[in-house]
Every structure is written in C-alpha cells, then in structure tokens.
Enzyme design. Sequence first.
Site, PDB file in Angstrom:
ATOM      1  N   ARG A 112      75.190 -98.385  67.601  1.00  0.00           N
ATOM      2  CA  ARG A 112      75.645 -98.315  69.004  1.00  0.00           C
ATOM      3  C   ARG A 112      76.835 -97.343  69.050  1.00  0.00           C
ATOM      4  NH1 ARG A 112      74.605-102.456  72.669  1.00  0.00           N
ATOM      5  NH2 ARG A 112      75.150-100.873  74.192  1.00  0.00           N
ATOM      6  N   ASN A 137      83.051 -98.797  79.994  1.00  0.00           N
ATOM      7  CA  ASN A 137      82.471-100.138  80.075  1.00  0.00           C
ATOM      8  C   ASN A 137      81.065-100.003  80.649  1.00  0.00           C
ATOM      9  OD1 ASN A 137      82.821-103.025  79.691  1.00  0.00           O
ATOM     10  ND2 ASN A 137      82.786-103.213  81.911  1.00  0.00           N
ATOM     11  N   LYS A 138      80.369-101.104  80.764  1.00  0.00           N
ATOM     12  CA  LYS A 138      78.983-101.082  81.220  1.00  0.00           C
ATOM     13  C   LYS A 138      78.841-100.296  82.523  1.00  0.00           C
ATOM     14  CE  LYS A 138      76.321-102.458  79.328  1.00  0.00           C
ATOM     15  NZ  LYS A 138      75.500-101.723  78.341  1.00  0.00           N
ATOM     16  N   ASP A 176      84.275-101.218  76.218  1.00  0.00           N
ATOM     17  CA  ASP A 176      83.637-100.827  74.960  1.00  0.00           C
ATOM     18  C   ASP A 176      84.472 -99.803  74.200  1.00  0.00           C
ATOM     19  OD1 ASP A 176      80.559-101.843  74.647  1.00  0.00           O
ATOM     20  OD2 ASP A 176      81.246-101.859  76.718  1.00  0.00           O
ATOM     21  N   GLN A 221      72.992-108.320  82.438  1.00  0.00           N
ATOM     22  CA  GLN A 221      73.834-109.186  81.603  1.00  0.00           C
ATOM     23  C   GLN A 221      74.656-110.157  82.431  1.00  0.00           C
ATOM     24  OE1 GLN A 221      73.659-105.805  81.348  1.00  0.00           O
ATOM     25  NE2 GLN A 221      74.063-105.112  79.267  1.00  0.00           N
ATOM     26  N   ARG A 255      75.420-108.385  71.345  1.00  0.00           N
ATOM     27  CA  ARG A 255      75.956-107.361  72.235  1.00  0.00           C
ATOM     28  C   ARG A 255      77.374-107.753  72.629  1.00  0.00           C
ATOM     29  NH1 ARG A 255      76.713-110.228  75.996  1.00  0.00           N
ATOM     30  NH2 ARG A 255      77.853-108.563  77.039  1.00  0.00           N
ATOM     31  N   GLY A 256      78.072-106.813  73.276  1.00  0.00           N
ATOM     32  CA  GLY A 256      79.487-107.013  73.577  1.00  0.00           C
ATOM     33  C   GLY A 256      80.299-106.413  72.449  1.00  0.00           C
ATOM     34  N   ALA A 257      81.249-105.549  72.799  1.00  0.00           N
ATOM     35  CA  ALA A 257      81.946-104.768  71.773  1.00  0.00           C
ATOM     36  C   ALA A 257      82.547-105.611  70.644  1.00  0.00           C
ATOM     37  CB  ALA A 257      83.025-103.892  72.436  1.00  0.00           C
TER      38      ALA A 257
END
Length: 355
Positions: free
Chosen positions: A99, A256-257, A246, A205, A54-56
């Site tokens: 994603r 973003n999240k 992201d 996270q 995970r994480g762009a």
Amino acid sequence: MDTQKQFQSKIKTIEWVDNYSRMVDQTVIPYEYKFVNITNGEDMYDAIKTMIVRGAPAIGIAGAHGVVLFAQALAKEIPSVSDFKSELIKKAQYMKTSRPTAVNLMWACEKQIEIIKKSESDIRGIVNELKENAIRLENEDIEINKKIGDYGSQVVPKGATILTHCNAGALATVGYGTALGVVRSAYAKDNTIQVFADETRPRQQGARITTFELTMDGIPVTLITDGMCSYFMKKGMIDMVVVGADRIASNGDTANKIGTYTVAISAKYHNVPFYIAAPLSTIDTSIKSGDEIPIEERSHEEVTHINGKRICAEGVKVINPGFDVTPHELITGIITEKGILKPDYNKSIAEAFGI
C-alpha cells in the site's frame, strides 16, 4: 489530561499469536465478524493489498508482523546470517509496496529493518528480536490511540455531533482508534455525544465498518451519504469533524480517504472545526507538502461494482484514486499522542519531533 474515564472497546483488530498473525477480516464486515490467521509473508502482503486489514496504523502493525513471517520462513532456508539479513531486508522492502500511501507501513517496516541491520544475534535470535518488536509496536499502538483520544476529547463540546469519514476506528488500528478513539474517550465522559458517519464511497468503510463498530460498542451513530455533509452543516447539526490520516506532510497537508478534502472545504465554509487524529508515525517529515504524497490508484471495480454487482454501464471509463490531500489551511488541529498540534504546522510538527 483526564485519563480517569476511558472507554473499553470490545475490538482487537490484529495481534501476534505464537508464530502467526491473527486479524479481523474486514472485507466481510458487517455480514460476518471473523478472524483469519496469516501464516506467511506473501499472504500478509495480499491481506494488506486486498484490505483484509486496513487503516494506516493497523497496516503498519501488519507490515511489522509480515517481516517476522518472512523471517521465520527464511530461517528454514538460509543458514548464513549475512545472506539471511540481506534477503530479509529485500522482503521487508517488498512488504512496503503493498500500500504506497499509508506511511505507517513504511515506518513499521523500517523499524524492523533497523533491527535486522543492527542485530548481532544468530538467525534464531534475529527472528525473536523482530517478533518482540512487532508485539511491542502492537501494544504501543493501543496506548498511543488512548492518548490521542484523551487529548481529542478535550476539544469535543458537550453533547456534540461529530462527523467522521471512512473508518479511523478500532478496526483501523490495533484496538481503540484515532478519530473514533477521540469519540470513545469523549463518550466515556459525556454519553450525549453522537456520530454522523459518511458512507465513504467507493468501498463504504463508513457504512460497513464505522457504523458496525460504534453499534457494537453502543455509541449512537447515524449513517449519511458522502454528499450530505454540507446539508447537515448548514442546518447546524454537525459540531465538529474528526477524521484519520494515511500520511501527513511536514506542513500539515494530510492524505486521507478520498472525499476527505470535500468534507474539509464544506467544514471551512460553515465554520465547523475540522480535526485530523493520527499518531506521530503517520507524519512524514521527509516531505514538505502534500504534493509529494503518492496517491494510490485502486481497482476500477471498486467504483463500477457494489457487492459484486455492476451498478453502471458496461465499458464506462473510471478513475479511482484511493485518497485525496486536504491542504493544511483547512485543518483546525492535528490530534496526536503528544497533544493537539496547531498552525503553523511546520513549527508545531517540528517541535513534536524535537527537530
């Protein structure tokens, strides 16, 4: 730019090894720190979708690796170069759908598609070119993040407390981090720097991953819940906010999240600088504003359950967007490998891309 003092992180999130991709399984942190080997394209698709990786930036590298894995499999099945190319491009396009919000995934897969289209090699040669490019992108990611860290550290006040949201650290990239790359570079010059980490519901996270990797690297970190940021800003206990991204639109609007927008509003009210840290590959110059960014709707169980246990009434309605968009007006600067972009973002982003 002062590059004399750089932090050496112990973490390598994803790397190509021989004929497979090796990555940290982030679904089991902090209980375990283990690696998994992804040996085929379908498993890579699932690893991205289920957030093993995970994480762009890390997702982008995983996508590039995934195209290689598909190529290796198709090379054993399809003898015709033209048929091989055609089918592999379909697989690369499919990989993008794992994603939908993280533009780095689309960017990395497109880099591989360009190679497929332009290559004049035989099938084995194409596979090797894709592998070499995936490894190159992987190595570049760390260098890009270190540059982001160096630029970002220049705006971190001495002894600052930095608030983060979600995880934009070594475990969201190949091995250094974007937002936490800024923290690492700042800490290398000033070990009085500390971090407040938002828990980051619903997948925690911040609690699970940010606190884990900062503790692992010996950087002071305090965990707070998402709803506490305004309280600590009002008390003057937070000096700046640095988060990842992201996808960033041409005007600076940033996805973003989920919960990032809330933090940005609070930071604006309390006059706390709010920075985005992201590589240029996260900026999508094809879209004008955040209104055009697709927002992933994720499983309702992420909200209704924690560690496999239900935390609410059976049958309750749930809406679970994975991301929100912070308007550019709330962003102090966007820290990239080419420096810190400032408003007007339409102009500074265009200049960064040489448009």
